[in-house]
Design an enzyme around this catalytic site. Sequence first.
Site, PDB file in Angstrom:
ATOM      1  N   TYR A  56       0.855  -1.190   0.000  1.00  0.00           N
ATOM      2  CA  TYR A  56       0.000   0.000   0.000  1.00  0.00           C
ATOM      3  C   TYR A  56       0.893   1.242   0.000  1.00  0.00           C
ATOM      4  O   TYR A  56       1.425   1.642   1.021  1.00  0.00           O
ATOM      5  CB  TYR A  56      -0.942   0.026   1.209  1.00  0.00           C
ATOM      6  N   HIS A 124       0.387 -11.917   0.882  1.00  0.00           N
ATOM      7  CA  HIS A 124      -0.664 -11.102   0.250  1.00  0.00           C
ATOM      8  C   HIS A 124      -1.351 -11.835  -0.903  1.00  0.00           C
ATOM      9  O   HIS A 124      -2.561 -11.756  -1.069  1.00  0.00           O
ATOM     10  CB  HIS A 124      -0.056  -9.783  -0.234  1.00  0.00           C
ATOM     11  N   SER A 203     -12.638  -5.455   1.907  1.00  0.00           N
ATOM     12  CA  SER A 203     -13.693  -4.752   1.143  1.00  0.00           C
ATOM     13  C   SER A 203     -15.086  -5.174   1.633  1.00  0.00           C
ATOM     14  O   SER A 203     -15.958  -5.524   0.827  1.00  0.00           O
ATOM     15  CB  SER A 203     -13.536  -4.993  -0.365  1.00  0.00           C
TER      16      SER A 203
END
Length: 328
Positions: A56, A124, A203
């Site tokens: 990020y 990830h 999300s």
Amino acid sequence: MQKRILGKSLEVSSLGFGCMGLSHGYGPAIDTKRAIELIRSAVEQGVTFFDTAEVYGPYLNEEIVGEALKPLRNRVVIATKFGFTFGDDNKQQILNSRPEHIRKAVEGSLRRLKTDVIDLLYQHRVDPAVPIEDVAGTVKKLIEEGKVKHFGLSEAGVQTIRRAHAVQPITALQSEYSMWWREPEREILPVLEELGIGFVPFSPLGKGFLTGTISAEATFGQDDFRSQVPRFSPQALEENQKLVALLNDIAAEKRATPAQIALAWLLAQKPWIVPIPGTTKPHRLTENLGAANVVLERQDLASIAQALDAVQITGERYPAALQARVGR
Ligand SMILES: NC(=O)c1ccc[n+]([C@@H]2O[C@H](COP(=O)([O-])OP(=O)(O)OC[C@H]3O[C@@H](n4cnc5c(N)ncnc54)[C@H](OP(=O)(O)O)[C@@H]3O)[C@@H](O)[C@H]2O)c1
């Protein structure tokens, strides 16, 4: 806020805070001072679980999370992720879970997070070039060395989960799950239940769509990931408004907001689910955390399940190149 347990022993607030959007994914990074204040405000409101990743930014998000949580370190659980190299311009995302790279990534994360231990370290994305046993074995050694406390995977398939768990028990899987992406219900949730692994839905607000604030006419800048997501194309946005209409109805009935219903629905699925909604705005942070107090009864859940089954969602959740990286 009430607590939940991920895996055998990792205690976290029932809602975490996803920090990605503060500096990555949905347009330009917000001002660092505001981002730090928001993270600290989340702690004041009872959040003890913070999610970031090396990718990020890259790097910037971990730095902000580290700075914000430094004075509060003993009150919080920090999760971060490895799994990429970034090319010369720091812009590419090249899968890399080779053991030596995991070690290098962890050293960088520890430095940026201003801590001597990572509470929860996720891979990830699965790297097909590296056997998952090697990845799990590397994290196992990092745990033995005291640099990491818990191991996690993100968007891994069931075989990968089983193989990794046999080498180093997994505390949590972090994958997309929400009212408009329910695929994990088919194979993933049963395997997690069987193995005693926690689930962290990312999300959980459908990248904002489930809050009812993204209209059929919404457009997204080039630096907003949603501009590439088929599910956010103009046609999909229009067709998917029927889900928003459903959420609005439930929200009105329960005297809550659509965002709170979307989060309360996730919390009600299993006691070992901990969603990590993200926002850049203080009032929305407070709104989202209010979901922890919204109770959906058995009959509410049954009627929501029936209504959701009747809604056909338009558009894939990822562009093809990114879709190829999930579920492996
Ligand atoms: N493992 C992975 O591969 C992966 C992938 C994606 C995300 N994640 C993690 O999951 C976290 C959350 O996911 P996400 O950020 O993709 O999506 P999300 O939490 O579903 O949605 C975030 C979006 O919703 C908006 N929003 C939040 N609360 C709102 C509210 N109450 N009313 C209206 N709009 C609201 C935010 O905009 P504003 O900022 O304007 O409020 C933002 O655009 C991330 O921060 C990251 O830590 C992990």
